[in-house]
Scaffold this motif. Structure first.
Motif, PDB file in Angstrom:
ATOM      1  N   ASP A 201       0.840  -1.210   0.000  1.00  0.00           N
ATOM      2  CA  ASP A 201       0.000   0.000   0.000  1.00  0.00           C
ATOM      3  C   ASP A 201       0.871   1.254   0.000  1.00  0.00           C
ATOM      4  N   ASP A 202       1.903   1.219   0.831  1.00  0.00           N
ATOM      5  CA  ASP A 202       2.791   2.380   0.920  1.00  0.00           C
ATOM      6  C   ASP A 202       3.441   2.638  -0.448  1.00  0.00           C
ATOM      7  N   PHE A 203       3.822   1.561  -1.107  1.00  0.00           N
ATOM      8  CA  PHE A 203       4.438   1.720  -2.429  1.00  0.00           C
ATOM      9  C   PHE A 203       3.428   2.273  -3.427  1.00  0.00           C
ATOM     10  N   LEU A 204       2.251   1.659  -3.482  1.00  0.00           N
ATOM     11  CA  LEU A 204       1.269   2.077  -4.497  1.00  0.00           C
ATOM     12  C   LEU A 204       0.768   3.499  -4.238  1.00  0.00           C
ATOM     13  N   ASN A 205       0.574   3.844  -2.980  1.00  0.00           N
ATOM     14  CA  ASN A 205      -0.009   5.159  -2.678  1.00  0.00           C
ATOM     15  C   ASN A 205       1.014   6.290  -2.615  1.00  0.00           C
ATOM     16  N   HIS A 206       2.249   5.975  -2.288  1.00  0.00           N
ATOM     17  CA  HIS A 206       3.229   7.052  -2.088  1.00  0.00           C
ATOM     18  C   HIS A 206       4.509   6.886  -2.903  1.00  0.00           C
ATOM     19  N   ARG A 207       5.164   5.709  -2.780  1.00  0.00           N
ATOM     20  CA  ARG A 207       6.542   5.613  -3.263  1.00  0.00           C
ATOM     21  C   ARG A 207       6.678   5.338  -4.762  1.00  0.00           C
ATOM     22  N   SER A 208       5.587   4.826  -5.388  1.00  0.00           N
ATOM     23  CA  SER A 208       5.707   4.402  -6.793  1.00  0.00           C
ATOM     24  C   SER A 208       6.049   5.563  -7.728  1.00  0.00           C
ATOM     25  N   GLU A 209       5.769   6.763  -7.309  1.00  0.00           N
ATOM     26  CA  GLU A 209       6.122   7.967  -8.071  1.00  0.00           C
ATOM     27  C   GLU A 209       7.627   7.998  -8.397  1.00  0.00           C
ATOM     28  N   SER A 210       8.428   7.453  -7.474  1.00  0.00           N
ATOM     29  CA  SER A 210       9.894   7.516  -7.645  1.00  0.00           C
ATOM     30  C   SER A 210      10.476   6.266  -8.289  1.00  0.00           C
ATOM     31  N   TYR A 211       9.608   5.283  -8.620  1.00  0.00           N
ATOM     32  CA  TYR A 211      10.135   4.005  -9.127  1.00  0.00           C
ATOM     33  C   TYR A 211      10.995   4.234 -10.369  1.00  0.00           C
ATOM     34  N   ARG A 212      10.396   4.938 -11.334  1.00  0.00           N
ATOM     35  CA  ARG A 212      11.140   5.211 -12.555  1.00  0.00           C
ATOM     36  C   ARG A 212      12.203   6.261 -12.257  1.00  0.00           C
ATOM     37  N   GLY A 213      13.426   5.910 -12.506  1.00  0.00           N
ATOM     38  CA  GLY A 213      14.505   6.852 -12.215  1.00  0.00           C
ATOM     39  C   GLY A 213      15.126   6.644 -10.847  1.00  0.00           C
ATOM     40  N   GLY A 214      14.396   5.935  -9.952  1.00  0.00           N
ATOM     41  CA  GLY A 214      14.918   5.828  -8.585  1.00  0.00           C
ATOM     42  C   GLY A 214      15.478   4.471  -8.209  1.00  0.00           C
ATOM     43  N   ILE A 215      15.285   3.453  -9.070  1.00  0.00           N
ATOM     44  CA  ILE A 215      15.602   2.100  -8.593  1.00  0.00           C
ATOM     45  C   ILE A 215      17.052   1.665  -8.829  1.00  0.00           C
ATOM     46  N   SER A 216      17.822   2.440  -9.568  1.00  0.00           N
ATOM     47  CA  SER A 216      19.186   1.980  -9.844  1.00  0.00           C
ATOM     48  C   SER A 216      20.209   2.451  -8.824  1.00  0.00           C
ATOM     49  N   SER A 217      20.000   3.628  -8.266  1.00  0.00           N
ATOM     50  CA  SER A 217      20.978   4.128  -7.291  1.00  0.00           C
ATOM     51  C   SER A 217      20.687   3.520  -5.922  1.00  0.00           C
ATOM     52  N   PRO A 218      21.731   3.046  -5.232  1.00  0.00           N
ATOM     53  CA  PRO A 218      21.482   2.473  -3.905  1.00  0.00           C
ATOM     54  C   PRO A 218      21.043   3.522  -2.895  1.00  0.00           C
ATOM     55  N   LEU A 219      21.167   4.806  -3.281  1.00  0.00           N
ATOM     56  CA  LEU A 219      20.727   5.887  -2.392  1.00  0.00           C
ATOM     57  C   LEU A 219      19.210   6.003  -2.385  1.00  0.00           C
ATOM     58  N   THR A 220      18.610   5.932  -3.576  1.00  0.00           N
ATOM     59  CA  THR A 220      17.168   6.126  -3.693  1.00  0.00           C
ATOM     60  C   THR A 220      16.386   4.803  -3.722  1.00  0.00           C
ATOM     61  N   ARG A 245      -3.223  -5.623  -8.160  1.00  0.00           N
ATOM     62  CA  ARG A 245      -3.235  -4.348  -7.439  1.00  0.00           C
ATOM     63  C   ARG A 245      -2.476  -3.278  -8.236  1.00  0.00           C
ATOM     64  N   VAL A 246      -1.358  -3.672  -8.821  1.00  0.00           N
ATOM     65  CA  VAL A 246      -0.566  -2.705  -9.589  1.00  0.00           C
ATOM     66  C   VAL A 246      -1.324  -2.305 -10.859  1.00  0.00           C
ATOM     67  N   ALA A 247      -1.925  -3.299 -11.530  1.00  0.00           N
ATOM     68  CA  ALA A 247      -2.686  -3.004 -12.754  1.00  0.00           C
ATOM     69  C   ALA A 247      -3.826  -2.040 -12.443  1.00  0.00           C
ATOM     70  N   LEU A 264       4.908   2.110 -12.681  1.00  0.00           N
ATOM     71  CA  LEU A 264       4.136   0.907 -12.342  1.00  0.00           C
ATOM     72  C   LEU A 264       4.159  -0.107 -13.487  1.00  0.00           C
ATOM     73  N   ARG A 265       4.202   0.401 -14.722  1.00  0.00           N
ATOM     74  CA  ARG A 265       4.293  -0.545 -15.848  1.00  0.00           C
ATOM     75  C   ARG A 265       5.640  -1.291 -15.807  1.00  0.00           C
ATOM     76  N   SER A 266       6.684  -0.575 -15.421  1.00  0.00           N
ATOM     77  CA  SER A 266       7.993  -1.249 -15.297  1.00  0.00           C
ATOM     78  C   SER A 266       7.950  -2.297 -14.195  1.00  0.00           C
ATOM     79  N   MET A 267       7.238  -1.992 -13.166  1.00  0.00           N
ATOM     80  CA  MET A 267       7.122  -2.945 -12.047  1.00  0.00           C
ATOM     81  C   MET A 267       6.394  -4.213 -12.515  1.00  0.00           C
ATOM     82  N   VAL A 268       5.357  -4.041 -13.347  1.00  0.00           N
ATOM     83  CA  VAL A 268       4.640  -5.212 -13.871  1.00  0.00           C
ATOM     84  C   VAL A 268       5.594  -6.102 -14.677  1.00  0.00           C
ATOM     85  N   SER A 269       6.466  -5.461 -15.454  1.00  0.00           N
ATOM     86  CA  SER A 269       7.438  -6.251 -16.218  1.00  0.00           C
ATOM     87  C   SER A 269       8.276  -7.104 -15.286  1.00  0.00           C
ATOM     88  N   ARG A 270       8.593  -6.535 -14.146  1.00  0.00           N
ATOM     89  CA  ARG A 270       9.435  -7.280 -13.215  1.00  0.00           C
ATOM     90  C   ARG A 270       8.694  -8.458 -12.584  1.00  0.00           C
TER      91      ARG A 270
END
Ligand SMILES: Cc1cc2nc3c(=O)[nH]c(=O)nc-3n(C[C@H](O)[C@H](O)[C@H](O)COP(=O)(O)OP(=O)(O)OC[C@H]3O[C@@H](n4cnc5c(N)ncnc54)[C@H](O)[C@@H]3O)c2cc1C
Length: 512
Positions: A201-220, A245-247, A264-270
């Motif tokens: 829920d936390d990911f879908l409602n808040h954090r997913s905004e940063s998924y694209r662009g944020g998942i490669s750096s160990p900082l983000t 839920r993601v769809a 979120l589409r990238s997450m579905v691929s995963r």
């Protein structure tokens, strides 16, 4: 009335649980989890996995109590426990989800199959995600995955009739009693479905905004990634539930071009890759210890170097980014995909270490250890699949790209906190007199790299590419491709309207 045993394995939930639902329909049932000492003593298991399972079992117990039944946690080898249970209860059917686990669990399942046959007990094993047993046409795999994951979630049974074993069953043994590796990172994620839903829920409602662009750096990545992996591994939620839920979240976005929708589409691929990789181990259980492409046999196996492995695993191999990642992993039980790939690439190329012992070490450290994904990825990042273009990451360049100000490195390696930016990723190059003058630190800051990066990588590449070019190795490649390769969508076929999974081979071309 039919009597069934529901054997919970890596499906620690009552929701979307085909094994439980089918058993509930067929008569009375008894729910069990078996703590199998020999599996927990495997070289890929550690206390953190066991602790996570026990936490998840507590949640499962509460959920089953609400349904009017309970959970019996039994200890012993599976066949022996089932035989004891059968002697007491004369159950006639066993239900459990199909499991694609490590080789030890595969052999255990073969033994259980034999025992069921001997005792005339029917064993029903529904699938729990898009991984298919038996003859498989790889070209049809994607369609079957979509079909499985688009089906409605299996409802929680409303009425459960249950029976119990005559004996009282004791508390599960401690990790110490089981004699397993006692690794348990202080900041690891906690187990259970309640936690799983909070994270999702936390990911879908808040954090997913940063998924694209944020998942490669160990900082983000720790907040940008979904962090759902250990819950999928132990089945606190099903892949299908997460997928739906993601769809749903994607559909609720105003347009398909929002940052969140793209992420979120990238997450579905995963989620698709999750099953794609597990399918490889399902189709070939030996991948856990045998090169996917046998033409690479002997490439590194006989060159094991304990000193290099100790430096890597103790977080003192000398490249700050690698040592910082190892420190984070030991503290949290998680690191992001790109950094996992970087650690393995460094182990496989400049350090020239065989993937199997490195893989066992990492399996113990990854809270989300999922054998199918793990061993396929270990081989892919080490160049022994023969079907993927070898990716050789440079630990200094990756640090510059993903931690340009050295914030991550300084966080996890206190000895480098005073080092100026200019030398942060190559602290061994600081001139001695400058070290004394410009900062309070005095050499040595951390041990210098255990090998010279440029020379060691050049030699590694040479050995790998010589092997790749051998005619018999080239000839074998297409057979591996047919068995394990991902299928690209034919150009003339329309993209599905719903969330389209990208093929696993496209993962390196995505711009994150
Ligand atoms: C050497 C190596 C070993 C790995 N071992 C594991 C493992 O044991 N267990 C595991 O779950 N993942 C493994 N991964 C894949 C990936 O690193 C993790 O799935 C991811 O970091 C988990 O964090 P997340 O749930 O926040 O991921 P997200 O990015 O939020 O992805 C959501 C889910 O998709 C799946 N997924 C994501 N990336 C991949 C991938 N590249 N391949 C397959 N599935 C993926 C996972 O189930 C993940 O939980 C490994 C990667 C490498 C390079």
């Amino acid at each position: 009335m039919a009597k069934s045993v529901v054997w919970f394995k890596k499906d620690l939930r009552v929701q979307d649980n085909a094994a439980l639902a089918s058993a509930a329909k067929s008569g009375s049932l008894c729910c069990i989890y078996i703590v199998e000492p020999s599996l927990w003593r495997s070289p890929d298991a550690s206390k953190q996995h066991y602790a996570f399972v026990l936490e998840s079992l507590r949640d499962l117990y509460v959920a089953l109590r609400r349904l009017g039944t309970t959970l019996h946690v039994l200890t012993g080898e599976a066949c022996e426990v089932l035989a004891r249970l059968h002697a007491q209860t004369q159950f006639d059917t066993l239900y459990s989800h199909q499991e694609t686990g490590n080789y030890a669990s595969y052999m255990r399942d073969l033994a259980v199959k034999g025992w069921c046959k001997k005792e005339n007990i029917a064993w029903h094993e529904p699938i729990q995600f898009g991984v298919f047993r038996g003859h498989l046409n790889r070209d049809e795999w994607q369609g079957r995955w979509n079909q499985h994951n688009s089906q409605a979630l299996i409802p929680v049974p409303e009425h459960i009739l249950s029976f119990a074993p005559a004996d009282g069953w004791g508390k599960p043994p401690s990790a110490e009693q089981l004699g397993m590796s006692l690794l348990d990172p202080p900041q690891r994620q906690r187990g259970g479905r309640t936690q799983a839903l909070e994270v999702l829920d936390d990911f879908l409602n808040h954090r997913s905004e940063s998924y694209r662009g944020g998942i490669s750096s160990p900082l983000t990545a720790p907040t940008a990634c979904s962090r759902i992996s250990p819950y999928l591994t132990h089945g606190c939620v099903s892949v299908r539930e997460v997928f739906q839920r993601v769809a749903h979240a994607i559909e609720s976005e105003p347009t398909e071009d929002t940052r969140r929708a793209k992420g979120l589409r990238s997450m579905v691929s995963r989620l698709y890759w999750h099953c794609h990789f597990i399918q490889k181990l399902e189709s070939e259980p030996a991948l856990e210890f045998q090169n996917m492409h046998r033409g690479y046999d002997g490439l590194r196996e006989n060159d094991w170097n304990e000193e290099r492995f100790s430096a890597l695993s103790e977080g003192r191999c000398g490249w700050p980014m690698i040592d910082a990642c190892v420190a984070m992993l030991k503290h949290t039980g998680w690191i992001n995909f790109r950094m996992r790939a970087l650690i393995v690439s460094t182990a496989a190329y400049p350090l020239w270490l065989h993937w199997k012992p490195v893989g066992n070490w990492l399996a113990q450290h990854f809270l989300d250890y999922e054998p199918g994904i793990h061993w396929s990825q270990m081989q892919m990042q080490s160049g022994t699949t023969g079907i993927n273009i070898p990716r050789i990451y440079n630990p200094i360049k990756q640090a510059q790209d993903h931690d340009p100000r050295g914030v991550f490195v300084r966080k996890w390696i206190p000895a480098l906190r005073q080092v100026p930016d200019l030398w942060i990723f190559e602290p061994w190059t600081i001139p001695n007199d400058l070290t004394r003058n410009v900062s309070k630190v005095s050499p040595p800051l951390i041990a210098p790299p255990i090998v010279d990066l440029e020379t060691a990588t050049r030699i590694a590449k040479q050995k790998l590419f010589e092997r790749r070019a051998q005619p018999e190795v080239l000839a074998e490649k297409s057979a591996v491709l047919v068995k394990h390769g991902s299928r690209k969508r034919p150009a003339n076929r329309a993209k599905p309207k719903t969330v389209p999974p990208q093929t696993a081979s496209s993962q390196h071309t995505l711009d994150f």
